[in-house]
Design a protein around this motif. Sequence first.
Motif, short mmCIF file in Angstrom:
data_model
loop_
_atom_site.label_atom_id
_atom_site.label_comp_id
_atom_site.label_asym_id
_atom_site.label_seq_id
_atom_site.Cartn_x
_atom_site.Cartn_y
_atom_site.Cartn_z
N ILE A 1 10.43 17.74 -29.67
CA ILE A 1 11.23 18.20 -28.54
C ILE A 1 11.32 19.72 -28.48
O ILE A 1 11.30 20.30 -27.41
N ASN A 2 11.39 20.36 -29.65
CA ASN A 2 11.51 21.82 -29.64
C ASN A 2 10.22 22.48 -29.15
O ASN A 2 10.25 23.46 -28.43
N LYS B 1 9.93 22.03 -25.35
CA LYS B 1 10.72 23.02 -24.62
C LYS B 1 10.06 24.39 -24.70
O LYS B 1 9.95 25.10 -23.70
N GLN B 2 9.62 24.75 -25.90
CA GLN B 2 9.01 26.06 -26.10
C GLN B 2 7.79 26.25 -25.19
O GLN B 2 7.62 27.29 -24.56
N VAL C 1 8.87 26.85 -21.69
CA VAL C 1 9.39 28.22 -21.55
C VAL C 1 8.23 29.18 -21.38
O VAL C 1 8.21 30.04 -20.49
N MET C 2 7.23 29.03 -22.24
CA MET C 2 6.11 29.98 -22.22
C MET C 2 5.28 29.83 -20.95
O MET C 2 4.81 30.83 -20.40
N GLN D 1 7.09 31.53 -18.33
CA GLN D 1 6.98 33.00 -18.45
C GLN D 1 5.66 33.53 -17.90
O GLN D 1 5.53 34.71 -17.62
N ARG E 1 15.58 12.18 -25.79
CA ARG E 1 16.26 13.45 -26.06
C ARG E 1 15.93 14.47 -24.98
O ARG E 1 16.79 15.24 -24.55
N ALA F 1 18.63 16.09 -22.50
CA ALA F 1 18.85 17.54 -22.37
C ALA F 1 18.71 17.97 -20.91
O ALA F 1 19.49 18.77 -20.41
N GLN G 1 22.64 17.96 -20.22
CA GLN G 1 22.90 19.36 -20.59
C GLN G 1 22.36 20.33 -19.56
O GLN G 1 22.43 21.54 -19.74
N ASP H 1 19.46 21.29 -18.93
CA ASP H 1 18.49 22.22 -19.52
C ASP H 1 17.27 22.28 -18.60
O ASP H 1 16.44 21.37 -18.58
N MET I 1 14.67 23.82 -18.71
CA MET I 1 13.37 23.93 -19.36
C MET I 1 12.86 22.54 -19.77
O MET I 1 11.79 22.41 -20.35
N LEU I 2 13.66 21.51 -19.53
CA LEU I 2 13.26 20.16 -19.92
C LEU I 2 13.46 19.17 -18.77
O LEU I 2 13.77 18.00 -18.99
#
Lengths: 313, 263
Positions: A185-186, A189-190, A193-194, A197, A227, A231, A235, A237, A239-240
């Motif tokens: 999951i991390n 998300k990362q 994000v990238m 960007q 999850r 998120a 949440q 989020d 990004m997800l």
Amino acid sequence: MSFTKSPQVFSSKVTEIEIGTGSEAVRLGGENTLPLYSFDADTKNPPLVGIDFSDKGPDTDIPGVAAFFAGADTLGAVAKRASEAEGASFVCFSLNSADPNGDDEAVDVSVAKCKEVADAVTKPLVIQGSGNAEKDAELLGAVAEALSGKNVLLMSAVEDNYKGIAVGAVLAYGQKIAAESAVDINLAKQLNVMIGQQGVSSDSYVMHVGNAAAGYGFEYVASAMERIRGAGLSQNDDMLQAPILTPLAADAWSVKESIAPEEDFPEWGPAEERGINMEVSTAMACLASGSNAVILKHPESVKTVAALVGELV
Amino acid sequence: MSDKFVVIGERIHVISPEIKEALATRNAAPIIARGKAQLEAGADYLDVNIGPAERDGADIMRWIVPELQKALDGAPLVLDTVNRDALRAGLEVYDASKGRAIVNSADAGERLPNIDLAAEFGAIAIGLLIDKGVPRNNDERNEYLQVILEHSMEAGMDPSEDVWFDPLVLVVKGMQEKQEEFLEFLRILKEMGLKSTCGLSNASNGMPAHVRPVVDSVLCGMSIECGLTSAILNPLEKSLMDTIKTSEVILNRTLYADSYLDI
């Protein structure tokens, strides 16, 4: 006392993205409920099923697949046949021959194949690259250019090549991409994000968060998907919130239950039926965990999963 | 799962000569610029402190609220003045499409009627836990809390949503022994299911410039753990925003990613 239904809807929603063009274009995502919870609120775009075939031709080892594609002897004809499969909303063409550790077919040859396929179908098209990050950066950029205007979805942008694919496919040619991470999951998300960007807008990418066949570590996949959806929805989020697209034919058709010959395990019954069951079970588990679309191989699985979704949503 | 921590940008404040001048001459540009910078830095709300503005507070609010919201895509605002007419004038022209207005502030004393004002406009009220002076201890905070709770319920508000309680940050340099009690009161508010906010930078008042961000950030992180749900602060102070983002990761309210500080 009477039962009062309290719908569980979220103020956030899964981002809606469109692939394909014209009347057969499809939309993924858009829901503000948990997966398949159509009783809580309108699902907006019900989960979709796509049918996969390789540039090496249909998998003739499986009698049902061979029969379905019988007589289709050009790539274009195979593509057209695939797009007519009952329940298939889109077609997925996999460039297996491009793998540098295999046939290492030249990029222009792969691109020509993609054009032939694209010309043969009106349904939305997903193109899977070679699976090699370095090769795919070049290959998917070239495919994006060749299929300009078709609004195809290219798989996959991974940690090692997302920059080239984001710029080469999305920013330059307006195609959609899948951001692929391996059940983490991390990292999912990362990567989002990238990719963001790089200037890729949220309605230009989906997530491919990894997969496994049911029973083969699938609980990790299910929990990652849940999850991610949690998120994104509870949440907020952003990004997800991308839709999740899951190709699962390769996983489902490579485990013992799908391929062990009936002679070796007579009590298990016909291998093809088991394979279909494995593909359908895995697909439904993915959809229940958060996938917005699955990509399958066997026309019977495609039909069954699409019918199940039709009944549920 | 808790809601996201709400950052209220403090930089539109009459105490700044630039803002004071802009308000007096009705020059919106520098005020909008400060608002924009704060939103870009991650502020959710903008505090608009026009001071007491006894003479023309209502005019100022009637002018600046739409100017800011028009220029900043309807950014939600905190209307900050002791002048009740000015608060009313601001609420009358406020656009709530991107978030409810926040009235800053009501208290348990003379400003208790600001609760009614917020209720009348469907706004959120900040309930400052003071009466005449600063609370001497948590017994007094609790006394003021009860006054505001009761009054907000009489006004038809839902105190768990419509009032954000401010237990008042006291300056560390001089009132060091009061800090633990402040944190303890945040825990009490959390247990009661109430939302909270505070003017965080009060804590480091009078400290050297290089010390202030450290004190503010650590207090912010500790406060979030104790249940603080919002703060009025300077969002351009990166260490503060990083502290908030990190606190939300540690408390599992935001999913970690290597670039989480850049989001």
